[in-house]
Design a protein around this motif. Sequence first.
Motif, mmCIF file in Angstrom:
data_model
loop_
_atom_site.group_PDB
_atom_site.id
_atom_site.type_symbol
_atom_site.label_atom_id
_atom_site.label_comp_id
_atom_site.label_asym_id
_atom_site.label_seq_id
_atom_site.Cartn_x
_atom_site.Cartn_y
_atom_site.Cartn_z
ATOM 1 N N MET A 195 0.849 -1.200 0.000
ATOM 2 C CA MET A 195 0.000 0.000 0.000
ATOM 3 C C MET A 195 0.879 1.243 0.000
ATOM 4 S SD MET A 195 -3.014 0.986 2.697
ATOM 5 C CE MET A 195 -3.994 2.455 2.463
ATOM 6 N N SER A 196 0.617 2.189 -0.918
ATOM 7 C CA SER A 196 1.458 3.379 -1.030
ATOM 8 C C SER A 196 1.190 4.340 0.113
ATOM 9 C CB SER A 196 1.182 4.080 -2.372
ATOM 10 O OG SER A 196 -0.172 4.458 -2.449
ATOM 11 N N LYS A 197 2.231 5.068 0.486
ATOM 12 C CA LYS A 197 2.118 6.043 1.573
ATOM 13 C C LYS A 197 1.336 7.270 1.090
ATOM 14 C CE LYS A 197 5.822 6.937 3.857
ATOM 15 N NZ LYS A 197 7.226 7.326 4.142
ATOM 16 N N PRO A 198 0.554 7.900 1.982
ATOM 17 C CA PRO A 198 -0.166 9.121 1.596
ATOM 18 C C PRO A 198 0.819 10.200 1.163
ATOM 19 C CG PRO A 198 -0.942 8.268 3.716
ATOM 20 C CD PRO A 198 0.283 7.494 3.361
ATOM 21 N N PHE A 199 0.418 10.996 0.185
ATOM 22 C CA PHE A 199 1.291 12.048 -0.318
ATOM 23 C C PHE A 199 1.393 13.185 0.688
ATOM 24 C CE2 PHE A 199 1.486 16.141 -2.690
ATOM 25 C CZ PHE A 199 2.792 16.038 -3.131
ATOM 26 N N THR A 200 2.619 13.633 0.922
ATOM 27 C CA THR A 200 2.852 14.779 1.797
ATOM 28 C C THR A 200 3.895 15.674 1.150
ATOM 29 O OG1 THR A 200 2.420 13.425 3.765
ATOM 30 C CG2 THR A 200 3.523 15.544 4.106
ATOM 31 N N LEU A 201 3.585 16.953 1.017
ATOM 32 C CA LEU A 201 4.545 17.901 0.457
ATOM 33 C C LEU A 201 5.718 18.111 1.402
ATOM 34 C CD1 LEU A 201 2.298 20.776 -0.960
ATOM 35 C CD2 LEU A 201 3.811 19.313 -2.299
ATOM 36 N N ASP A 202 6.887 18.267 0.834
ATOM 37 C CA ASP A 202 8.064 18.633 1.611
ATOM 38 C C ASP A 202 8.045 20.158 1.781
ATOM 39 O OD1 ASP A 202 10.499 19.110 2.763
ATOM 40 O OD2 ASP A 202 11.698 18.261 1.143
ATOM 41 N N LYS A 203 7.790 20.620 3.015
ATOM 42 C CA LYS A 203 7.670 22.049 3.287
ATOM 43 C C LYS A 203 8.892 22.571 4.035
ATOM 44 C CE LYS A 203 2.721 21.231 3.992
ATOM 45 N NZ LYS A 203 2.760 19.818 4.373
ATOM 46 N N GLU A 204 9.981 21.839 3.963
ATOM 47 C CA GLU A 204 11.182 22.163 4.732
ATOM 48 C C GLU A 204 11.701 23.572 4.449
ATOM 49 O OE1 GLU A 204 13.812 21.340 7.682
ATOM 50 O OE2 GLU A 204 12.265 19.959 6.942
ATOM 51 N N GLY A 205 11.579 24.042 3.207
ATOM 52 C CA GLY A 205 12.166 25.330 2.844
ATOM 53 C C GLY A 205 11.310 26.543 3.178
ATOM 54 N N LEU A 206 10.141 26.343 3.794
ATOM 55 C CA LEU A 206 9.249 27.463 4.072
ATOM 56 C C LEU A 206 9.673 28.206 5.329
ATOM 57 C CD1 LEU A 206 5.750 25.916 3.297
ATOM 58 C CD2 LEU A 206 7.273 27.171 1.774
ATOM 59 N N SER A 207 9.658 29.529 5.259
ATOM 60 C CA SER A 207 10.024 30.359 6.412
ATOM 61 C C SER A 207 8.936 30.296 7.482
ATOM 62 C CB SER A 207 10.199 31.806 5.958
ATOM 63 O OG SER A 207 8.957 32.335 5.515
ATOM 64 N N THR A 208 9.282 30.745 8.681
ATOM 65 C CA THR A 208 8.302 30.807 9.760
ATOM 66 C C THR A 208 7.127 31.687 9.363
ATOM 67 O OG1 THR A 208 10.020 30.521 11.434
ATOM 68 C CG2 THR A 208 7.938 31.483 12.165
ATOM 69 N N GLU A 209 7.424 32.796 8.685
ATOM 70 C CA GLU A 209 6.368 33.716 8.269
ATOM 71 C C GLU A 209 5.409 33.062 7.269
ATOM 72 O OE1 GLU A 209 9.593 35.489 10.110
ATOM 73 O OE2 GLU A 209 9.726 34.574 8.100
ATOM 74 N N MET A 210 5.968 32.287 6.335
ATOM 75 C CA MET A 210 5.120 31.587 5.373
ATOM 76 C C MET A 210 4.287 30.508 6.068
ATOM 77 S SD MET A 210 3.878 30.977 2.415
ATOM 78 C CE MET A 210 4.772 31.575 0.991
ATOM 79 N N GLN A 211 4.891 29.783 6.991
ATOM 80 C CA GLN A 211 4.145 28.759 7.724
ATOM 81 C C GLN A 211 3.004 29.380 8.521
ATOM 82 O OE1 GLN A 211 6.600 25.851 9.875
ATOM 83 N NE2 GLN A 211 8.335 26.489 8.635
ATOM 84 N N LEU A 212 3.255 30.553 9.093
ATOM 85 C CA LEU A 212 2.215 31.232 9.865
ATOM 86 C C LEU A 212 1.098 31.710 8.938
ATOM 87 C CD1 LEU A 212 1.509 32.111 12.724
ATOM 88 C CD2 LEU A 212 2.759 34.238 12.325
ATOM 89 N N LEU A 213 1.467 32.251 7.791
ATOM 90 C CA LEU A 213 0.474 32.709 6.825
ATOM 91 C C LEU A 213 -0.422 31.550 6.381
ATOM 92 C CD1 LEU A 213 1.209 35.169 3.921
ATOM 93 C CD2 LEU A 213 -0.170 33.148 3.530
ATOM 94 N N LEU A 214 0.194 30.408 6.099
ATOM 95 C CA LEU A 214 -0.578 29.231 5.687
ATOM 96 C C LEU A 214 -1.482 28.743 6.809
ATOM 97 C CD1 LEU A 214 2.212 27.234 3.783
ATOM 98 C CD2 LEU A 214 0.312 28.500 2.770
ATOM 99 N N ALA A 215 -0.982 28.819 8.042
ATOM 100 C CA ALA A 215 -1.791 28.396 9.192
ATOM 101 C C ALA A 215 -3.014 29.288 9.349
ATOM 102 C CB ALA A 215 -0.945 28.420 10.461
ATOM 103 N N PHE A 216 -2.855 30.591 9.120
ATOM 104 C CA PHE A 216 -3.991 31.506 9.192
ATOM 105 C C PHE A 216 -5.047 31.143 8.156
ATOM 106 C CE2 PHE A 216 -1.092 35.077 10.945
ATOM 107 C CZ PHE A 216 -1.352 34.675 12.245
ATOM 108 N N ILE A 217 -4.613 30.822 6.946
ATOM 109 C CA ILE A 217 -5.562 30.486 5.882
ATOM 110 C C ILE A 217 -6.290 29.181 6.192
ATOM 111 C CG2 ILE A 217 -5.803 29.895 3.430
ATOM 112 C CD1 ILE A 217 -3.428 31.727 2.872
ATOM 113 N N ARG A 218 -5.549 28.219 6.756
ATOM 114 C CA ARG A 218 -6.173 26.927 7.092
ATOM 115 C C ARG A 218 -7.176 27.062 8.228
ATOM 116 N NH1 ARG A 218 -0.835 24.929 6.414
ATOM 117 N NH2 ARG A 218 -0.537 24.998 8.668
ATOM 118 N N SER A 219 -6.973 28.047 9.084
ATOM 119 C CA SER A 219 -7.839 28.201 10.260
ATOM 120 C C SER A 219 -9.200 28.746 9.849
ATOM 121 C CB SER A 219 -7.187 29.152 11.269
ATOM 122 O OG SER A 219 -5.924 28.664 11.673
ATOM 123 N N GLY A 220 -10.241 28.083 10.313
ATOM 124 C CA GLY A 220 -11.575 28.515 9.959
ATOM 125 C C GLY A 220 -12.209 29.458 10.957
ATOM 126 N N SER A 221 -11.564 29.674 12.106
ATOM 127 C CA SER A 221 -12.151 30.520 13.147
ATOM 128 C C SER A 221 -11.062 31.089 14.039
ATOM 129 C CB SER A 221 -13.119 29.699 14.006
ATOM 130 O OG SER A 221 -12.408 28.677 14.704
#
Length: 394
Positions: free
Chosen positions: A1-27
């Motif tokens: 069985m193949s492993k679920p796909f996961t993007l390698d996000k290693e190169g993302l800055s803290t600011e980019m990770q925070l921005l993405l977290a804000f977008i993912r947050s629904g409330s």
Amino acid sequence: MSKPFTLDKEGLSTEMQLLLAFIRSGSAEEIGEIPERMFKEANWESFVDLSIHHRLHPYLYHKLKGISEALIPSRVIHILQTEYRVNTFQMLQLCGEMERLDKIFTGYNIRALYLKGPVLAKELYGDISLRTSCDLDLLVPIADLHKVEDLLITLGYSKDEYIHTILNDWKWRHHHYTFYHAEQNMKIEVHWRLNPAPSVEPGFEQLWERRRISSLSSHPIHYLGREDLFQFLVSHGARHGWSRLRWLLDIKQLTEQQLDGSKLKTILRKHHYSYIGGQALSLASELLGATIQADLHGLAANSRSQRLAQQAMFYLGQMINLHTVPVPRDVDRYHKRHMFALLTTRLKLQYVLSVLFPYPEDAETLPLPKSLHVLYFPLRPFLWGWRKMTAERK
């Protein structure tokens, strides 16, 4: 069985990770669950720059304006608020001009499909102030192109004559003309195709048959059907490497509407965008938390689509603007390789054949009378070699 796909996000800055977290947050509650260390480690000036670069500032302001100052400095919210107000004013201006132009076009029996701008903001976000746009993009039948051009010039617009052409290659090598109104500070892109070559796409009549009417105006403003809109947005975003997250957020917003999965997959397959559609869904799901409806899982699960999604992370690991000339050499090289990787075998062949077709540069290298332009076909390899050789000598 193949492993679920996961993007390698290693190169993302803290600011980019925070921005993405804000977008993912629904409330606000979900924003409060973001690790506190990210707020403490973030460089807020860089965060603001990143938000504006990715054209997400109005959306973020709307989402973050009630968040405690203990988490987000008040100066950050103030800057986002200022940019939000500027954008709202600009979108209202675009709305007024869009309605004015379309009434004039209707009077001359010109059909127009509005591709982005206020119509897209209303359709995907429910509020024109939540998405940025600096211009109006509209698609017209190629037979009406000169009529539209004459009308815009009569209305005070000037045409940007950046397209140089030979043997009518403008019809397929390019896909829009740009017009500016200096007094109104308004920009219009008039399309006769959705994308430049190499591409396979539905004709205007097909798009018109599947069109919708926006609720944004009492005057009927026409725009793309939902599945055609998805194809247009993924082709546009992929062509720019998804280098602005706004384009990916559009995909997330569109996936929250019920797409006709069977119809969409047929359209994507017919026009050679299945892998690109899968790339967009993979990125939107992995980065922004978009929900992929069950009948579209196969697009995102395709291994080629997933490889293309990982390749696009190159553009999100840094602030890349492909419209700022000159583009850094390493970015330019990567982008050319990635654009070729996006193509199906048929489109790769179409691209190779297009390279053999004469370019305007050939006429600049060896001017010939228009009646002899057909000679540029056999001369092209020699003219290309000459330009390359002389460039290396400089």
